[in-house]
Structure formats: structure tokens, C-alpha cells
Design a protein around this motif. Structure first.
Motif, mmCIF file in Angstrom:
data_model
loop_
_atom_site.group_PDB
_atom_site.id
_atom_site.type_symbol
_atom_site.label_atom_id
_atom_site.label_comp_id
_atom_site.label_asym_id
_atom_site.label_seq_id
_atom_site.Cartn_x
_atom_site.Cartn_y
_atom_site.Cartn_z
ATOM 1 N N HIS A 276 -22.086 -30.064 -16.383
ATOM 2 C CA HIS A 276 -20.806 -30.514 -16.906
ATOM 3 C C HIS A 276 -20.091 -31.476 -15.969
ATOM 4 N N GLY A 277 -20.722 -31.750 -14.856
ATOM 5 C CA GLY A 277 -20.166 -32.751 -13.977
ATOM 6 C C GLY A 277 -19.021 -32.267 -13.116
ATOM 7 N N ARG A 278 -18.770 -30.976 -13.134
ATOM 8 C CA ARG A 278 -17.717 -30.480 -12.250
ATOM 9 C C ARG A 278 -18.185 -30.542 -10.802
ATOM 10 N N LEU A 279 -19.485 -30.580 -10.629
ATOM 11 C CA LEU A 279 -20.057 -30.959 -9.337
ATOM 12 C C LEU A 279 -20.691 -32.321 -9.561
ATOM 13 N N ALA A 280 -20.000 -33.339 -9.118
ATOM 14 C CA ALA A 280 -20.445 -34.699 -9.426
ATOM 15 C C ALA A 280 -21.748 -35.032 -8.714
ATOM 16 N N PRO A 281 -22.529 -35.929 -9.302
ATOM 17 C CA PRO A 281 -23.774 -36.372 -8.661
ATOM 18 C C PRO A 281 -23.498 -36.877 -7.260
ATOM 19 N N GLY A 282 -24.298 -36.467 -6.326
ATOM 20 C CA GLY A 282 -24.123 -36.885 -4.949
ATOM 21 C C GLY A 282 -23.304 -35.934 -4.118
ATOM 22 N N THR A 283 -22.570 -35.044 -4.777
ATOM 23 C CA THR A 283 -21.773 -34.075 -4.045
ATOM 24 C C THR A 283 -22.666 -33.197 -3.184
ATOM 25 N N ARG A 284 -22.242 -32.995 -1.972
ATOM 26 C CA ARG A 284 -23.018 -32.106 -1.135
ATOM 27 C C ARG A 284 -22.787 -30.679 -1.586
ATOM 28 N N VAL A 285 -23.836 -29.878 -1.514
ATOM 29 C CA VAL A 285 -23.742 -28.485 -1.936
ATOM 30 C C VAL A 285 -23.940 -27.601 -0.723
ATOM 31 N N VAL A 286 -22.954 -26.765 -0.470
ATOM 32 C CA VAL A 286 -23.017 -25.874 0.689
ATOM 33 C C VAL A 286 -23.111 -24.434 0.204
ATOM 34 N N GLU A 287 -24.113 -23.746 0.668
ATOM 35 C CA GLU A 287 -24.364 -22.389 0.196
ATOM 36 C C GLU A 287 -23.134 -21.510 0.269
ATOM 37 N N ALA A 288 -22.523 -21.502 1.425
ATOM 38 C CA ALA A 288 -21.397 -20.603 1.638
ATOM 39 C C ALA A 288 -20.249 -20.905 0.673
ATOM 40 N N ASP A 289 -20.018 -22.166 0.418
ATOM 41 C CA ASP A 289 -18.938 -22.542 -0.497
ATOM 42 C C ASP A 289 -19.198 -21.975 -1.886
ATOM 43 N N ILE A 290 -20.424 -22.217 -2.371
ATOM 44 C CA ILE A 290 -20.785 -21.721 -3.697
ATOM 45 C C ILE A 290 -20.646 -20.205 -3.743
ATOM 46 N N ALA A 291 -21.115 -19.565 -2.683
ATOM 47 C CA ALA A 291 -21.068 -18.103 -2.648
ATOM 48 C C ALA A 291 -19.625 -17.612 -2.765
ATOM 49 N N ARG A 292 -18.743 -18.248 -2.004
ATOM 50 C CA ARG A 292 -17.334 -17.865 -2.095
ATOM 51 C C ARG A 292 -16.807 -18.109 -3.503
ATOM 52 N N ARG A 293 -17.131 -19.260 -4.017
ATOM 53 C CA ARG A 293 -16.638 -19.653 -5.330
ATOM 54 C C ARG A 293 -17.076 -18.671 -6.411
ATOM 55 N N LEU A 294 -18.303 -18.199 -6.312
ATOM 56 C CA LEU A 294 -18.817 -17.277 -7.331
ATOM 57 C C LEU A 294 -18.613 -15.818 -6.934
ATOM 58 N N GLU A 295 -18.090 -15.631 -5.739
ATOM 59 C CA GLU A 295 -17.813 -14.271 -5.255
ATOM 60 C C GLU A 295 -19.050 -13.406 -5.179
ATOM 61 N N ILE A 296 -20.115 -13.980 -4.695
ATOM 62 C CA ILE A 296 -21.313 -13.216 -4.389
ATOM 63 C C ILE A 296 -21.813 -13.658 -3.020
ATOM 64 N N SER A 297 -22.843 -13.008 -2.539
ATOM 65 C CA SER A 297 -23.315 -13.345 -1.200
ATOM 66 C C SER A 297 -24.191 -14.596 -1.239
ATOM 67 N N ARG A 298 -24.542 -15.083 -0.083
ATOM 68 C CA ARG A 298 -25.331 -16.302 -0.011
ATOM 69 C C ARG A 298 -26.741 -16.099 -0.547
#
Lengths: 247, 247
Positions: free
Chosen positions: B38-60
Motif C-alpha cells: 500500500h505504499g505506507r513504506l515507500a520504495p527505497g525506505t530503509r527497513v529496520v528490524e527493531a522499528d518494525i518489531a516495535r510498530r507491530l508490538e512483537i519481538s524481532r
DNA sequence: GAATCCGCGATTGTATACAAAAAGTAGAAC
DNA sequence: GTTCTACTTTTTGTATACAATCGCGGATTC
């Protein structure tokens, strides 16, 4: 900002080639794949993370990652019950081999089609490389004492050249993921391969000629035929050995 | 031994359908994929494990698995320096879309070829299912207020039927891994899609007719053409919007 | 002022501990 | 003897702690 660009330009290229230890994940992936390909983990064998981890003397974490990947690539199959998954080495069957070879034939055929559409100079360069490999294969075909691994590597190289010369990144990645799987069947087939190598060499010649002519249809077709004939050669061997996933 | 088999037969079938909580890995995979598509993570955006984990409220851990898979499927790209890898959302480009659609067209074309070789009864059944979907698509084509997601789902369903009706397990898996990636481009294209939907519907009709006739070549070709035209329609939109991976 | 080196924060890779779920097992009830 | 059930074991899935590595920015030197 200009400072920034300058700094980036000045970035030290001396990348740490120093330490060649590979990551545990890589060793796990490589070794597991080797165990499966060489049949030391027979088709149908259940795969338990902790066992592998102990065997490779690393923790379950990288083993788990490796298994995930091997699963996606089709080396291991998952039988899952709602939450947990049980993994097993994917079985080798005649049907699967037919489908696998059929798919690869068509994927590589696509690459061949692109290849034949290059300009003459580029085509000649590729044809030259292919010819070198095929000549070597031809030479080995006469020698019954040749190491099958050597033949596999050469053939792998032949098809690799075919794909990497013209395919885009996605097609390349697809091929890289699928092609290695033939190795499992190849091993099964290794003993009988030298006898039939001549056929394959002839098919390769036909491929090279089509490329030199710059004929996309013929190239695609020749590549497809090569794989289809390979599947048939393989099928005969599997048939003769009995199909059970024993070896 | 007989006792053993009997016991297995007697195993309780009452599988725990009770708890529908999905595994963290699944939520991570699903949500991340959705964010990317859906483009909420735009192409080229860096993806950081810890950030995603926090965002989804689960562990890395499950995030890591999901990223691994998304990487293999081409949603995220890895730029690695010897040991560590940096992940970023894979960029969307016109070239990539062309290759992607081209590959899918050929893979689905293969499935179509198999499909057209089934017996008449089976073909008729499939054609019927396809017709239902295409009729609905045709109906929506007239209505400019249609939800693009609905159209995507229908089209997805159309192609799904095409593949699942005759393809073997490997071809099916391949298709399942690649096809969803078109959704990223589709979203980009959503606004312009309703205008051009008529073309696609017409192409679908041609596919259905080929299947009914039982003509493998025509079916394969029609499917390839459908995807190629799709790529061109998409290309025009990307062109007109400027190609930078902005949105 | 520019290039190089060093150290710190950020981020990935690995190990381990723990929770949850499924399969196997034994025992009771009939 | 069979079937249901409760318990144990095995194995996967998740969280967290720790180690290794990378990239960036400042300090240093010429």
C-alpha cells in the motif's frame, strides 16, 4: 551537502576482506543443502532444528533461517498443523522431476530468447564462451572415468552463461533459485550420466548455433528441448532403479 | 504393529480449530507486506528490524523471519556489506515492472497450455468459472465508482483459477510467490485502471475462448498478451506520473 | 582546508531461555 | 480388546540478552 557528497566520495574502499569467516546462517544453509543434495539426508527424512543445530555446532537460530529458505526453495517440505510445522526433506519423484525440468526449460528458454535478440557481437561473445564449455564437456564425454561433479559443474556453467548474459535481475534470481534443485536429481543420476552425455552435448551445439544465427524461436526451443530430453533421460534412470525415495 | 496402525487410525480428528490466533510470524509477514504494497513504506525506505518489531508490538524474531521471506520474494532488497545486511523496500521502476509482467505472463502461459490440454469437460468447467469472474469484471468496468481493490481481487481470482486448474505443485508455488508482487504496481495504477479495464476484459474473453476450443498455443499466447498489454498500460501510467519512486 | 583515523551509536547476527502446542504413551473405563 | 483421556516428551515458535559489525561524525594531523 557538498561536504557530504565529498565525504561519500572519499569513503574508504578498503572493505574488510580480512576476515573470511562466513556467517553461521551461511554455513547452515550451505551444509544443509549439501547434506540434502548428496542424499545424506534422504528424501522424506524428518528434519529437526535442534538436531541440525547440534550436528553443525551452532544455535538453532541460524538453522531456522536456513530451513526457512530451503523450504521456500523446495528442498524441504512442511507439513503444518495449524501452528507448528514439521519439516521433512522433500521427496524425489519422477513427476516432480518432470515438472521441475519442464519449468526450468521454459525459464531458461526465455533467457535464451532474449539472448538471441542481442546484437551480433554480443551473441558471438556468448557463443564463444558456450563453445568452450561444451567442447570441454564433449572431451569428458569420451572419458568414462570422469568425475560426475565436474560434469555437473560444467553443465551448470553452460546454463549459467545462457541466463546471465541477457536476462534481467528478476529472471536471474528466479533461475538461481530453481536451477540448483536439479542437482538432487543429477546426483541420483550421476552413474548413468556419462553414457548419455553425448546427447546433451549435441543439444548444446544446437543451442549455440541458434544463438549464432540470432534466431530467438529456435534458441528458446532448443533450450526447452535440452531440458526435456534431460528429464526423459532422468526418468529412465529413476524408472530402472525403482521409484522409492530410498537411495 | 497392527496395534500401532490401529492407534493411528483412531487418532482424534478434533483439531484445535478453537483458537484462530495466528502466529506472530504470520502477522508480521502479512502486515509488512501490506505496508509495502500500500505504499505506507515507500520504495527505497530503509527497513529496520527493531522499528518494525516495535510498530507491530512483537519481538524481532518473527519480524526477522518475515523480512527474510519478503526479501526472497522481492519485496525488500538487501544491500549487504560482507556480514551485515541493510534492508530497504524494493524500488518500483518501469523496467522492473516490464520484466515482472513478462515473467508472469510466461509462467501463467505455461499453466494455460496445460489447461487447454485437459479433457473437454474439465475445460468447460474452468471456462465457466472464468466466465463468471469476467462477467463481473465487465459489469464493474462500466461503473466508474468501483473500488479498485474489488477489481484487483477479481482479476487475481481470474488468474488464480487459470493456474490452479491444471498446474503442478511447483508451478503453483512459483505463481503464488510471484503473482502477488504485481499488486504493488497495481496500487500505483489503481486510479487509471477503471478506464482501461475494458481492454483487459476483452483479453480475458479471448483467453476463455481459447480454453474452450482446447487450443494450447492460442491459450498460452492469449495469456501472455494479457500480461504484456497490462505491462504497457502500466508503463503509460508510470510514465505520465514521472518515474521516481516517490508516491 | 582536506584526508585519515578513531570511537560511539545504531543495527544486524547469534545464542539461550522460555512458552505453547502437538505427538506419543500409558492407563482407566467399558 | 478397544476407546477415551490425562500425562509426558518432543519440538516448534517467541522473547530477550549478548556479540559483532557497520556507518557516521568528530578529532587529529599535515
Amino acid at each position: 551537502m557538498s561536504a557530504k557528497t565529498k565525504r561519500r566520495k572519499a569513503r574508504k574502499p578498503a572493505r574488510a576482506l580480512a576476515d573470511h569467516r562466513e556467517r553461521s546462517f551461511d554455513t547452515a544453509y550451505r551444509k544443509l543443502r549439501e547434506l540434502i543434495v548428496h542424499g545424506r539426508l534422504a528424501p522424506g527424512t524428518r528434519v529437526v532444528e535442534a538436531d541440525i543445530a547440534r550436528r553443525l555446532e551452532i544455535s538453532r537460530t541460524p538453522v531456522r533461517s536456513a530451513l526457512h529458505r530451503l523450504q521456500q526453495e523446495g528442498y524441504v517440505a512442511a507439513y503444518r498443523s495449524s501452528r507448528q510445522a514439521r519439516l521433512a526433506v522433500a521427496p524425489l519423484t519422477k513427476e516432480d522431476s518432470r515438472e521441475l525440468y519442464w519449468i526450468i526449460g521454459h525459464i531458461e528458454g526465455l533467457a535464451g530468447r532474449l539472448l538471441a535478440q542481442l546484437n551480433e557481437e554480443a551473441r558471438a561473445r556468448v557463443a564463444e564462451r558456450l563453445l568452450v564449455i561444451n567442447t570441454e564437456l564433449s572431451r569428458l564425454a569420451g572419458n568414462p572415468q570422469t568425475n560426475p561433479s565436474r560434469i555437473f559443474d560444467l553443465d551448470m556453467g553452460f546454463h549459467q552463461v545462457l541466463v546471465e548474459s541477457a536476462a534481467g535481475p528478476r529472471l536471474l534470481a528466479l533461475h538461481a533459485a530453481i536451477k540448483p534443485q536439479t542437482e538432487r536429481y543429477w546426483r541420483l543420476y550421476a552413474s548413468a550420466i556419462v553414457d548419455q552425455l553425448g546427447e546433451s552435448v549435441a543439444e548444446h551445439k544446437s543451442i549455440i548455433q541458434s544463438i549464432e544465427r540470432g534466431d530467438p524461436d529456435a534458441t528458446e526451443h532448443a533450450i526447452q528441448r535440452n531440458w526435456q530430453c534431460g528429464a526423459e533421460r532422468l526418468g529412465r534412470v529413476i524408472e530402472s532403479r525403482g521409484e522409492r525415495g530410498s537411495w
